[in-house]
Design an enzyme around this catalytic site. Structure first.
Site, PDB file in Angstrom:
ATOM      1  N   HIS A   6      75.274   5.452 -17.911  1.00 59.78           N
ATOM      2  CA  HIS A   6      74.475   5.303 -19.018  1.00 59.78           C
ATOM      3  C   HIS A   6      74.654   6.128 -20.374  1.00 59.78           C
ATOM      4  CE1 HIS A   6      72.501   1.585 -17.674  1.00 59.78           C
ATOM      5  NE2 HIS A   6      72.454   2.265 -16.287  1.00 59.78           N
ATOM      6  N   LYS A   9      69.798   3.309  -7.367  1.00 61.69           N
ATOM      7  CA  LYS A   9      68.674   2.494  -7.421  1.00 61.69           C
ATOM      8  C   LYS A   9      68.038   2.482  -6.059  1.00 61.69           C
ATOM      9  CE  LYS A   9      69.925  -0.370 -11.403  1.00 61.69           C
ATOM     10  NZ  LYS A   9      70.410  -1.735 -11.787  1.00 61.69           N
ATOM     11  N   HIS A  67      67.943   6.894 -11.438  1.00 58.35           N
ATOM     12  CA  HIS A  67      68.788   6.367 -10.697  1.00 58.35           C
ATOM     13  C   HIS A  67      70.408   6.864 -11.089  1.00 58.35           C
ATOM     14  CE1 HIS A  67      70.198   3.713 -14.090  1.00 58.35           C
ATOM     15  NE2 HIS A  67      71.302   3.466 -13.285  1.00 58.35           N
ATOM     16  N   HIS A 127      78.282   2.259  -9.117  1.00 58.35           N
ATOM     17  CA  HIS A 127      77.582   2.798 -10.434  1.00 58.35           C
ATOM     18  C   HIS A 127      76.153   2.788 -10.283  1.00 58.35           C
ATOM     19  CE1 HIS A 127      77.887  -1.805 -11.205  1.00 58.35           C
ATOM     20  NE2 HIS A 127      76.704  -1.269 -11.937  1.00 58.35           N
ATOM     21  N   ASP A 128      75.390   1.846  -9.540  1.00 61.99           N
ATOM     22  CA  ASP A 128      74.155   1.716  -9.664  1.00 61.99           C
ATOM     23  C   ASP A 128      73.543   2.059  -8.218  1.00 61.99           C
ATOM     24  OD1 ASP A 128      73.363   1.089 -12.132  1.00 61.99           O
ATOM     25  OD2 ASP A 128      73.536  -0.753 -11.883  1.00 61.99           O
ATOM     26  N   ASP A 173      79.940  -3.142 -17.328  1.00 63.85           N
ATOM     27  CA  ASP A 173      78.587  -3.346 -16.552  1.00 63.85           C
ATOM     28  C   ASP A 173      77.430  -4.036 -17.732  1.00 63.85           C
ATOM     29  OD1 ASP A 173      76.447  -3.167 -14.935  1.00 63.85           O
ATOM     30  OD2 ASP A 173      75.641  -1.278 -15.945  1.00 63.85           O
TER      31      ASP A 173
END
Length: 531
Positions: free
Chosen positions: A441, A389, A414, A385-386, A469
């Site tokens: 997000h 970054k 990101h 999910h990240d 998260d």
């Protein structure tokens, strides 16, 4: 003597089985009896038929004789016993055509095409043979006056033989269906069970065997050990062993049989012992399978041995293919987890963050009603999910304080970076990870980023991962904050229900809090994670 009586004149040959009062030699092995149903309104017909068939056996198995005195009673027996081999059916009972109505109901209402129907009548005028044979799905037509003891024996013997063959064909059909289903679902979690069930069904049908087990083990079982050891997994079972399916032990298996199985394992070879066949099937991933089947008698094993070995060898290749596919999926999942951990390590996130988020995601997905397969997919994809970054500068990513508006604008990128990295893949796991990276997000009320999606326009996997998260982020220490107490975490979710988060998922989080907390306690950041 009335024409409803069975006649037993002296026309049976002295050396015939019926005349001598015997049939085949009885097997020393207890076999399931062949069931026949006598349907007649004359008590004497039942008694005489039972007397004539007292010593009857077919392939070592005796008869179990059931009685019905009306067509309605006969149908009830057939509903309760789906393994009746032969029906001896009178025509004239409660009505002049009760037997014919019963025969039609057996085929059309009960849809029973296997049972052999022998029409016996003392009044052939009520049911002319040619008309009955053409219009009704019966297998034989007999006048009671012609059914001597010898002819009754012959009629029953040939009818059971026909039923046995029909049953074998039906078992082959069912077994082939299992195999086809397994072939079409190699990528599903239970495909090994489905394939093994088909293997047992096919072997029983092809080789006329019974009572079977298909087992796997991850290690060697010594001669002195038993199948109750936890290393065993009974994948599939039939007959008297069916209750053992899915377990790690089988109390129905005699200890001497356990010893023979362990001999086969120790010698790494197939074994024939009396009426038992044990196949040792090694696989390429250092496991081995055991196929165990029983036969009605120890005869003819040598004729079957070569065919069984060819069959089980081909099956072993199919299982290797399943294990190979499973290994590929596990490797893909492991790579995603490791990549997710790299990103989290760079951003100074906690060691087990991606692991906990993955487990939370699976729990919430299943609670939402997602299939087991898709819940596992969400779990495997959520660690990414990240991933975006990796494109965020360290000065922003590692900043301990609050980000400026310009810095936050860069941080929000990101989501699009992660999506761009993964979206071109044709692998479902990676395309799901791309959706999660892009949408985790977004907010339920439409105020999230990067696209401002609202409500159910946000993919379910993104909504679930967002809850997982944030739940983990709030309840653990980060570079920019301390861990929140759990009551404050829950208060935050109550407050953001229908705003930041899908209200249904907030309710599911609260209802499944115990399961989530078990994951949190199991993957504590105080325990070093091996990489």
């Amino acid at each position: 003597m009335s024409d409803d009586d069975l006649l037993f004149p002296e026309d049976a040959q002295p050396d015939s089985p019926a005349a001598q009062g015997k049939t085949e030699p009885r097997s020393h092995v207890h076999l399931k009896p062949w069931k026949i149903l006598i349907v007649d309104d004359e008590v004497e017909v039942h008694n005489t038929t039972r007397l004539v068939l007292t010593d009857f056996t077919f392939e070592g198995a005796e008869l179990e004789i059931l009685s019905a005195y009306t067509g309605k009673e006969a149908l009830e027996h057939l509903r309760q016993h789906d393994d009746i081999a032969v029906v001896l059916l009178d025509v004239v009972m409660e009505t002049p055509h009760a037997g014919l109505d019963c025969a039609r109901a057996i085929r059309q209402e009960l849809n029973n095409r296997l049972v052999r129907i022998i029409l016996r009548t003392g009044q052939p005028g009520q049911a002319p043979e040619r008309k009955v044979i053409v219009e009704y799905d019966i297998n034989d037509y007999k006048h009671k006056t012609e059914l001597t003891s010898q002819r009754l024996f012959t009629t029953i013997y040939t009818a059971i033989r026909s039923y046995r063959d029909m049953r074998s064909i039906e078992k082959q059909r069912v077994g082939l269906k299992y195999i086809i289903d397994a072939s079409a679902s190699f990528f599903q979690e239970r495909s090994i069970h489905t394939l093994s069930k088909g293997v047992l069904t096919q072997i029983e049908a092809l080789f006329r065997l019974q009572n079977s087990l298909y087992m796997s083990s991850t290690g060697f079982t010594a001669l002195a050990e038993s199948l109750n050891a936890p290393s065993w997994n009974i994948i599939s079972a039939t007959g008297k062993f069916e209750e053992c399916e899915g377990s790690t032990s089988c109390q129905s298996l005699p200890q001497d049989t356990v010893q023979k199985i362990n001999v086969a394992i120790q010698e790494k070879s197939n074994l024939i012992a009396d009426d038992k066949y044990i196949a040792y099937l090694p696989t390429q991933n250092k496991k081995y399978h055991i196929l165990y089947v029983e036969k009605g008698s120890p005869d003819n094993w040598e004729e079957l041995k070569e065919l069984l070995e060819i069959f089980t060898t081909n099956v072993g290749i199919a299982f290797d293919n399943i294990y190979l596919n499973d290994e590929i999926i596990k490797t893909q999942s492991e790579v995603l987890f490791r990549l997710g951990e790299v990103v989290e390590t760079r951003s100074k996130e906690t060691a087990y963050h991606v692991v906990r988020v993955a487990e939370y995601t699976r729990i919430l997905a299943l609670a939402h009603g997602v299939s087991e397969q898709d819940a596992e997919l969400f779990k495997q994809a959520s660690p990414m999910h990240d991933i975006g970054k990796i494109g965020i500068p360290d000065s922003i990513l590692l900043k301990p304080g609050k980000l400026t508006d310009d810095e936050f604008t860069i941080m929000k990128q990101h989501t699009t970076i992660g999506h761009s990295l993964l979206k071109t893949s044709d692998r479902r796991m990676l395309t799901t990870a791309a959706d999660i990276a892009y949408t985790h997000h977004e907010r339920w009320d439409g105020t999230g980023y990067p696209r401002g999606l609202k409500g159910e326009d946000i993919p379910l996997e993104g909504r679930i991962t967002a809850v997982a998260d944030v739940f983990d982020a709030l309840s653990h220490e980060r570079v920019y904050k301390k861990a929140w107490p759990m009551n404050e975490v829950l208060a935050f979710f109550h407050e953001q229900k229908g705003k930041m988060f899908d209200p249904v998922l907030v309710d599911l989080l609260l209802h499944n809090l115990d399961a989530l907390l078990k994951v949190k306690e199991h993957y504590t950041d105080n325990i070093p994670r091996a990489l």
